[in-house]
Design an enzyme around this catalytic site. Structure first.
Site, PDB file in Angstrom:
ATOM      1  N   CYS A   2       0.750  -1.496  -0.145  1.00 58.17           N
ATOM      2  CA  CYS A   2       0.063  -0.020  -0.059  1.00 58.17           C
ATOM      3  C   CYS A   2       0.943   1.320   0.098  1.00 58.17           C
ATOM      4  CB  CYS A   2      -1.188   0.199   1.252  1.00 58.17           C
ATOM      5  SG  CYS A   2      -2.406  -1.120   1.283  1.00 58.17           S
ATOM      6  N   ARG A  27       3.962  -0.999  -4.710  1.00 56.94           N
ATOM      7  CA  ARG A  27       3.435  -1.598  -3.139  1.00 56.94           C
ATOM      8  C   ARG A  27       2.171  -1.969  -3.284  1.00 56.94           C
ATOM      9  NH1 ARG A  27       7.160   1.339   0.627  1.00 56.94           N
ATOM     10  NH2 ARG A  27       5.769   0.287   2.346  1.00 56.94           N
ATOM     11  N   TRP A  74      -3.246  -2.651  -1.830  1.00 55.37           N
ATOM     12  CA  TRP A  74      -2.989  -4.113  -2.026  1.00 55.37           C
ATOM     13  C   TRP A  74      -4.104  -4.552  -0.931  1.00 55.37           C
ATOM     14  CZ3 TRP A  74      -1.642  -8.372   0.483  1.00 55.37           C
ATOM     15  CH2 TRP A  74      -1.172  -9.527  -0.265  1.00 55.37           C
ATOM     16  N   ASN A 100      -2.015   1.838   5.671  1.00 57.71           N
ATOM     17  CA  ASN A 100      -1.165   0.407   5.095  1.00 57.71           C
ATOM     18  C   ASN A 100      -1.254  -0.450   6.522  1.00 57.71           C
ATOM     19  OD1 ASN A 100       0.630  -1.324   4.512  1.00 57.71           O
ATOM     20  ND2 ASN A 100       2.356  -0.040   4.600  1.00 57.71           N
ATOM     21  N   GLY A 101      -1.510  -1.607   6.263  1.00 56.31           N
ATOM     22  CA  GLY A 101      -1.694  -2.474   7.525  1.00 56.31           C
ATOM     23  C   GLY A 101      -3.246  -3.030   7.787  1.00 56.31           C
ATOM     24  N   GLU A 481      15.280 -19.658  -8.129  1.00 56.32           N
ATOM     25  CA  GLU A 481      14.964 -18.356  -8.097  1.00 56.32           C
ATOM     26  C   GLU A 481      14.543 -18.178  -9.729  1.00 56.32           C
ATOM     27  OE1 GLU A 481      14.688 -15.908  -6.688  1.00 56.32           O
ATOM     28  OE2 GLU A 481      14.985 -14.157  -8.243  1.00 56.32           O
ATOM     29  N   LYS A 485      11.034 -16.687 -10.801  1.00 61.00           N
ATOM     30  CA  LYS A 485      11.016 -15.484 -11.739  1.00 61.00           C
ATOM     31  C   LYS A 485       9.945 -15.834 -12.986  1.00 61.00           C
ATOM     32  CE  LYS A 485      12.514 -13.159 -10.353  1.00 61.00           C
ATOM     33  NZ  LYS A 485      12.984 -12.504  -9.193  1.00 61.00           N
ATOM     34  N   GLU A 488       6.567 -15.507 -11.394  1.00 60.39           N
ATOM     35  CA  GLU A 488       5.973 -14.408 -10.872  1.00 60.39           C
ATOM     36  C   GLU A 488       5.597 -13.609 -12.146  1.00 60.39           C
ATOM     37  OE1 GLU A 488       8.299 -12.840  -7.019  1.00 60.39           O
ATOM     38  OE2 GLU A 488       9.561 -13.120  -8.948  1.00 60.39           O
ATOM     39  N   HIS A 504      14.021 -39.208  -7.136  1.00 65.02           N
ATOM     40  CA  HIS A 504      13.337 -39.677  -6.040  1.00 65.02           C
ATOM     41  C   HIS A 504      11.959 -39.046  -5.982  1.00 65.02           C
ATOM     42  CE1 HIS A 504      17.034 -41.309  -4.336  1.00 65.02           C
ATOM     43  NE2 HIS A 504      17.720 -40.007  -4.220  1.00 65.02           N
ATOM     44  N   LYS A 601       5.672  -5.405  -4.035  1.00 64.00           N
ATOM     45  CA  LYS A 601       6.822  -5.381  -3.656  1.00 64.00           C
ATOM     46  C   LYS A 601       6.600  -4.639  -1.978  1.00 64.00           C
ATOM     47  CE  LYS A 601      11.279  -4.061  -5.829  1.00 64.00           C
ATOM     48  NZ  LYS A 601      11.627  -5.444  -6.274  1.00 64.00           N
TER      49      LYS A 601
HETATM   50  C1  G6P Z   1       7.915 -10.025  -1.991  1.00 63.66           C
HETATM   51  C2  G6P Z   1       8.295  -9.755  -3.454  1.00 63.66           C
HETATM   52  C3  G6P Z   1       9.643 -10.457  -3.591  1.00 63.66           C
HETATM   53  C4  G6P Z   1      10.696 -10.226  -2.704  1.00 63.66           C
HETATM   54  C5  G6P Z   1      10.182 -10.340  -1.331  1.00 63.66           C
HETATM   55  C6  G6P Z   1      11.033 -10.024  -0.214  1.00 63.66           C
HETATM   56  O1  G6P Z   1       7.415 -11.280  -1.708  1.00 63.66           O
HETATM   57  O2  G6P Z   1       7.128  -9.962  -4.370  1.00 63.66           O
HETATM   58  O3  G6P Z   1       9.865 -10.232  -5.107  1.00 63.66           O
HETATM   59  O4  G6P Z   1      11.624 -11.096  -3.197  1.00 63.66           O
HETATM   60  O5  G6P Z   1       8.860  -9.624  -1.189  1.00 63.66           O
HETATM   61  O6  G6P Z   1      11.298  -8.589  -0.353  1.00 63.66           O
HETATM   62  P1  G6P Z   1      12.616  -7.802   0.371  1.00 63.66           P
HETATM   63  O7  G6P Z   1      12.224  -6.405  -0.071  1.00 63.66           O
HETATM   64  O8  G6P Z   1      12.554  -7.959   1.588  1.00 63.66           O
HETATM   65  O9  G6P Z   1      13.724  -8.167  -0.241  1.00 63.66           O
END
Ligand code: G6P
Length: 606
Positions: A2, A27, A74, A100-101, A481, A485, A488, A504, A601
């Site tokens: 947010c 955000r 969000w 926000n929260g 990772e 990616k 996402e 396995h 994010k």
């Molecule tokens: C969210 C984002 C990810 C990110 C994670 C940690 O889930 O979508 O892309 O890696 O937060 O974020 P930070 O700011 O703590 O690295």
């Protein structure tokens, strides 16, 4: 998550608030809204969808008031809709609140207000705050907000406006980041300083349990108990242009391109070449303390955790200290054992991820010592850790992490080198790694320049419903990772497995329709990895390889080779093609690359 912006000054608030919202859209982007005080009332616009939808909903002439608040959301409580978008108002439309929260006792407060005859315009927890503040008798808005917060339980970053008292906005923080800013006869509030770049001269970060009265001529900060506190101001530097896409179609692609420069900045000034080691001044750790470390535990979420997995391998290999990375979100819920000779390392791009912050607080509460590896300077996690390594990767705007993942791995290589050289890593090995790290930025640039060569791999993945990503040992975190990616940004189902685990279980799902992206660095596990390729091929599974020069590629459908490098650093190079593949696949499928569905994010809620 947010985004919150507030402005009080002499200019029209609307353009500044809308610019701030665009910068904070990472955000959250399911709805947005704005409230501006003009003529003793609030002019409000709110819309489900992105900030551009709100733009379209604004009156042609715009709002003219010079005081306002705005929000990009969000959703947590209440689905994304026009009604649930912030700001939320009291019944008379005088008080506006953006939040926000989560207000944990919202249901009880709502019941009480309903019994007093209040009707609610939204399903949100936030709306109760507007009604409660409007009912307070205190002469100033800041006093009224303080009185209300005394009975509120939960996490919040808040901005509040009162059309009847437009001389000041109020900001408050308990768990959600809030900065207040000062300009030339202007005051600002934001959930991230990025919103204020180019406008505020200096900023102060509120701490939990603080609220601020923000006026055109400055701000005053109080604790929730009403004591005035003095905040240190820091200059708001940074290039507002860095927050623009420029000629790029997406921030993700721009940030992939920025990696050579980001890695150079992470490395800058951090080698002690005379002793073939690294010198990370911010960790504030003498050699003696480093020698006493018996274990390293790395905590982070999402890509930050994956970078931590890369870091754990590096520390174990170079420093021979047992090291392990774990999602901070899991760690904090399992009453973890904290050991005095363990070094805890918290990783976060934003420095605001709630789960990571809570994990750090748990470690500290039990007497553990924590270092931060953080990108956002002055962020909550950086301040909570007190010592650590800043990435200096520059602002990352795309929701998915690219350049900060690579910079974090680079910072871990430096940390591992420094810890290793205090222990048994030889000067010759140290010098080899210093040279290897020096070469990284150009090698990364070289890979990115060959983007077109990845088209065949991307096309194969774009046509599949499921894909496997396999890697062994130090390559495994890169497989994880790479799969994340792709998930996402393209929404394809991708699953990562340790290559050694294939037989396995997951081998059962290998078929001609399920491509496998196999990481094949030219290291001492190559023979094992080639056996895995053969296992997949025997079951008819197509193999796409990300490899290094000279590796035999029999049976591989398409391949891309990153340059030869020091074996310990290969994961950092192998990751770059996987970023580009995810981008190409998502672009081919027409996805919303910078703002993937349901994600945000800076996840500041549990
Ligand atoms: C969210 C984002 C990810 C990110 C994670 C940690 O889930 O979508 O892309 O890696 O937060 O974020 P930070 O700011 O703590 O690295």
């Amino acid at each position: 998550m947010c985004g919150i912006v507030g402005y009080v000054g002499a200019r029209a608030a609307q353009p500044l608030l809308m610019e701030g919202l665009r910068r904070l859209e990472y955000r959250g982007y399911d709805s947005a809204g704005i409230a501006v005080a003009e003529g003793g009332r609030l002019s409000v616009a709110k819309r489900k969808g992105k900030v551009r939808e709100l733009d379209a909903a604004l009156p042609a002439a715009g709002f003219s008031g010079a005081v306002g608040i705005a929000h990009t959301r969000w959703a947590t409580h209440g689905e994304p809709s026009d009604a649930n978008a912030h700001p939320h108002l009291d019944a008379t439309g005088r008080i506006g609140v953006v939040h926000n929260g989560i207000i944990e006792n919202a249901a009880a407060l709502k019941q009480r207000l309903a019994a007093e005859g209040v009707t609610f315009a939204s399903e949100t927890d936030t709306e109760v705050l507007a009604h409660l503040i409007a009912r307070r008798p205190e002469p100033s808005l800041v006093e009224a907000v303080r009185a209300v917060l005394a009975e509120v339980k939960g996490a919040y970053g808040l901005a509040v406006i009162d059309a009847a008292r437009p001389g000041a906005l109020v900001a408050a923080r308990n768990g959600g980041p809030v900065v207040v800013g000062v300009g030339e006869g202007e005051g600002f509030i934001a959930s991230d300083a990025a919103a204020l770049m180019g406008h505020a001269r200096s900023i102060a970060h509120l701490d939990d349990g603080e609220l601020a009265e923000v006026r055109a001529d400055g701000f005053t900060v109080f604790t929730l108990e009403g004591t005035q506190t003095v905040k240190a101001l820091s200059e708001l530097s940074g290039d507002a242009l860095a927050l623009e896409k420029g000629d790029y179609a997406h921030f993700m692609r721009k940030e992939i391109d920025e990696q050579p420069a980001a890695v150079r900045r992470t490395l800058l000034g951090r080698f002690d070449r005379r002793f073939a080691t690294a010198h990370l001044g911010g960790i504030e750790m003498a050699a003696r303390e480093m020698l006493d470390i018996r274990r390293v535990k790395i905590l982070g979420c999402g890509s930050a955790c994956h970078a931590g997995m890369v870091g754990a391998h590096l520390i174990e290999q170079l420093a021979r200290i047992p090291a392990h990375a774990e999602p901070a979100s899991e760690f904090r819920y399992r009453n973890p054992v904290i050991e005095p000779d363990t070094l805890y390392v918290a990783v976060s791009q934003s420095g605001e991820t709630f789960d990571t912050l809570a994990a750090i607080q748990e470690v500290k509460r039990k007497g553990g010592r924590v270092l931060g590896i953080v990108n956002a300077v002055g962020s909550t996690i950086a301040r909570e850790c007190g010592r650590g390594v800043y990435l200096h990767a520059g602002a990352e705007v795309a929701v998915v992490s690219t350049k900060t993942f690579t910079s974090t791995c680079t910072a871990f290589a430096l940390l591992a080198l420094q810890l290793g050289r205090v222990r048994d890593l030889s000067a010759a090995a140290g010098a080899r790694l210093v040279a290897g790290l020096d070469a990284l930025p150009d090698q990364i640039a070289g890979i990115i320049a060959r983007e077109a060569e990845l088209a065949a791999l991307s096309a194969r993945l774009a046509g599949a419903e499921h894909a496997y990503f396999l890697g062994r040992a130090a390559s495994f975190p890169i497989a994880v990772e790479g799969a994340l990616k792709l998930k996402e940004v393209s929404y394809l189902h991708a699953e990562a497995y340790a290559a050694s685990e294939l037989k396995h279980g997951p081998l059962a799902l290998i078929s001609p329709d399920t491509p496998t992206v196999m990481l094949l660095p030219d290291d001492d596990l190559l023979a094992k990895n080639l056996s895995t390729v053969a296992e997949v091929r025997t079951r008819g599974g197509p193999v796409l390889a990300v490899t290094q020069p000279g590796v035999s590629l029999e049976g591989v459908e398409a391949a891309f080779a990153v340059p030869a490098c020091e074996p310990e650093l290969a994961p950092l190079l192998l990751n770059i093609p996987l970023q580009l593949i995810a981008y190409q696949v998502a672009q081919g499928l027409g996805r919303d690359i910078d703002q993937p569905r349901n994600l945000a994010k800076s996840v500041t809620v549990e």
